[in-house]
Scaffold this motif. Structure first.
Motif, PDB file in Angstrom:
ATOM      1  N   PRO A 131       0.796  -1.237   0.000  1.00  0.00           N
ATOM      2  CA  PRO A 131       0.000   0.000   0.000  1.00  0.00           C
ATOM      3  C   PRO A 131       0.825   1.282   0.000  1.00  0.00           C
ATOM      4  N   ALA A 132       2.068   1.223   0.477  1.00  0.00           N
ATOM      5  CA  ALA A 132       2.898   2.428   0.518  1.00  0.00           C
ATOM      6  C   ALA A 132       3.718   2.636  -0.750  1.00  0.00           C
ATOM      7  N   VAL A 133       3.684   1.649  -1.655  1.00  0.00           N
ATOM      8  CA  VAL A 133       4.484   1.716  -2.880  1.00  0.00           C
ATOM      9  C   VAL A 133       3.620   2.246  -4.020  1.00  0.00           C
ATOM     10  N   THR A 134       4.118   3.261  -4.700  1.00  0.00           N
ATOM     11  CA  THR A 134       3.324   3.912  -5.753  1.00  0.00           C
ATOM     12  C   THR A 134       3.702   3.461  -7.158  1.00  0.00           C
ATOM     13  N   CYS A 135       4.900   2.913  -7.337  1.00  0.00           N
ATOM     14  CA  CYS A 135       5.320   2.493  -8.681  1.00  0.00           C
ATOM     15  C   CYS A 135       6.448   1.479  -8.548  1.00  0.00           C
ATOM     16  N   VAL A 136       6.416   0.458  -9.375  1.00  0.00           N
ATOM     17  CA  VAL A 136       7.461  -0.569  -9.384  1.00  0.00           C
ATOM     18  C   VAL A 136       7.914  -0.777 -10.824  1.00  0.00           C
ATOM     19  N   ARG A 137       9.229  -0.838 -11.015  1.00  0.00           N
ATOM     20  CA  ARG A 137       9.770  -1.160 -12.333  1.00  0.00           C
ATOM     21  C   ARG A 137      10.692  -2.370 -12.194  1.00  0.00           C
ATOM     22  N   TYR A 138      10.346  -3.412 -12.918  1.00  0.00           N
ATOM     23  CA  TYR A 138      11.157  -4.621 -12.956  1.00  0.00           C
ATOM     24  C   TYR A 138      10.854  -5.329 -14.264  1.00  0.00           C
ATOM     25  N   PRO A 139      11.848  -5.634 -15.091  1.00  0.00           N
ATOM     26  CA  PRO A 139      11.586  -6.226 -16.405  1.00  0.00           C
ATOM     27  C   PRO A 139      10.849  -7.556 -16.365  1.00  0.00           C
ATOM     28  N   GLY A 140      10.817  -8.212 -15.196  1.00  0.00           N
ATOM     29  CA  GLY A 140      10.113  -9.485 -15.077  1.00  0.00           C
ATOM     30  C   GLY A 140       8.633  -9.367 -14.795  1.00  0.00           C
ATOM     31  N   LEU A 141       8.120  -8.152 -14.581  1.00  0.00           N
ATOM     32  CA  LEU A 141       6.684  -7.947 -14.394  1.00  0.00           C
ATOM     33  C   LEU A 141       6.024  -7.786 -15.763  1.00  0.00           C
ATOM     34  N   LYS A 142       4.925  -8.459 -15.979  1.00  0.00           N
ATOM     35  CA  LYS A 142       4.323  -8.471 -17.311  1.00  0.00           C
ATOM     36  C   LYS A 142       3.817  -7.111 -17.760  1.00  0.00           C
ATOM     37  N   ASP A 143       3.554  -6.198 -16.799  1.00  0.00           N
ATOM     38  CA  ASP A 143       3.113  -4.867 -17.205  1.00  0.00           C
ATOM     39  C   ASP A 143       4.265  -3.864 -17.243  1.00  0.00           C
ATOM     40  N   ASP A 144       5.502  -4.345 -17.093  1.00  0.00           N
ATOM     41  CA  ASP A 144       6.656  -3.452 -17.176  1.00  0.00           C
ATOM     42  C   ASP A 144       6.870  -3.033 -18.631  1.00  0.00           C
TER      43      ASP A 144
END
Length: 265
Positions: A169-182
């Motif tokens: 809940p405290a994280v607003t954005c995640v970038r990781y090439p292994g996430l399908k929506d990256d």
């Protein structure tokens, strides 16, 4: 011992799809300034936020412009990205993560085919540099034997951490090439092998300075590249700061618990 190093270099070339590899002293810090405009220099996996480069596309565009592509493969490694096979003319990889030593001073330098004229002096210098021997070579061979396992486990931990952070809940954005929506997922899926790398970048509602340099799951509270511990740092991108989680090969469940504790407000 020369036979050990020769075999090591041949294996490196085979993984990358390169013609020749040298394991020699060197660095990757000034690659972008080394070719006087004759080369495009890219990281196979890097940048802020973390992203995977489309090496095939970059190679084609560089060739069309009369230049060649140099790839810094340090984060992905020769086990994780066959950069020469994908089109890179020269591939440089720092051996810090393999040796668990920041500033180890060793690189693997690999050329795909016959070096273009602009690369001639640099390639000749690789052949003239001193090769690791004695204890250094023994340590490299020992550490290399476990690196593929360590690298895979760190990528697995990063995949778990990225999924956890996406739901936090405290994280607003995640970038990781292994996430399908990256944004670079499709590129990474066709570029990287056996995992998407150890680094996850994210933003939280409150970017606390104390998160920078935080070491997670570390026996003795120490961190080294390619080691068992994970680490958070604040890294600056073009669109502002991100928190970078560099995962070690430790237990992903313990890492998630450590992240949960670190992100408590």
């Amino acid at each position: 011992m020369d036979e050990t190093l020769d075999e090591m270099e041949r294996s490196w070339s085979k993984r990358l799809g390169a013609r020749r590899t040298w394991i020699v002293p060197g660095g990757t810090e000034h690659l972008s300034n080394a070719f006087d405009g004759a080369a495009e220099v890219e990281e196979s996996l890097g940048g802020v936020p973390i992203a995977c480069t489309d090496i095939r596309k970059e190679s084609q565009e560089a060739s069309a412009a009369g230049r060649f592509l140099v790839v810094d493969n340090s984060l992905a490694s020769s086990f994780g990205c066959p950069a020469a096979r994908l089109g890179a003319t020269l591939v440089i990889e720092s051996l810090d993560a393999i040796l668990c030593d920041i500033g180890s001073g060793l690189i693997a330098a690999s050329v795909k085919d016959e070096a273009p004229e602009e690369l001639g002096p640099l390639v000749a210098s690789f052949a003239e540099r001193p090769r690791p021997q004695g204890r250094m070579l023994e340590e490299l061979a020992r550490r290399l034997s476990s690196f593929e396992r360590r690298r895979r486990e760190a990528s697995d931990a990063a995949q778990v951490a990225a999924a956890y952070l996406t739901c936090h809940p405290a994280v607003t954005c995640v970038r990781y090439p292994g996430l399908k929506d990256d944004p670079t997922y499709r590129i990474a899926a066709s570029t990287l092998q056996s995992g998407f790398g150890p680094c996850v970048d994210f933003r939280s509602q409150d970017l606390r300075p104390d998160l920078g340099g935080r070491i997670l799951c570390a026996p003795g509270n120490t961190w080294v590249p390619g080691g068992i511990a994970s680490r958070m740092d604040i890294v600056e991108g073009k669109d502002g700061p991100w928190i970078r989680l560099t995962c070690g090969y430790g237990d992903p469940k313990k890492l998630v618990l450590a992240l949960e504790d670190a992100l408590k407000r």
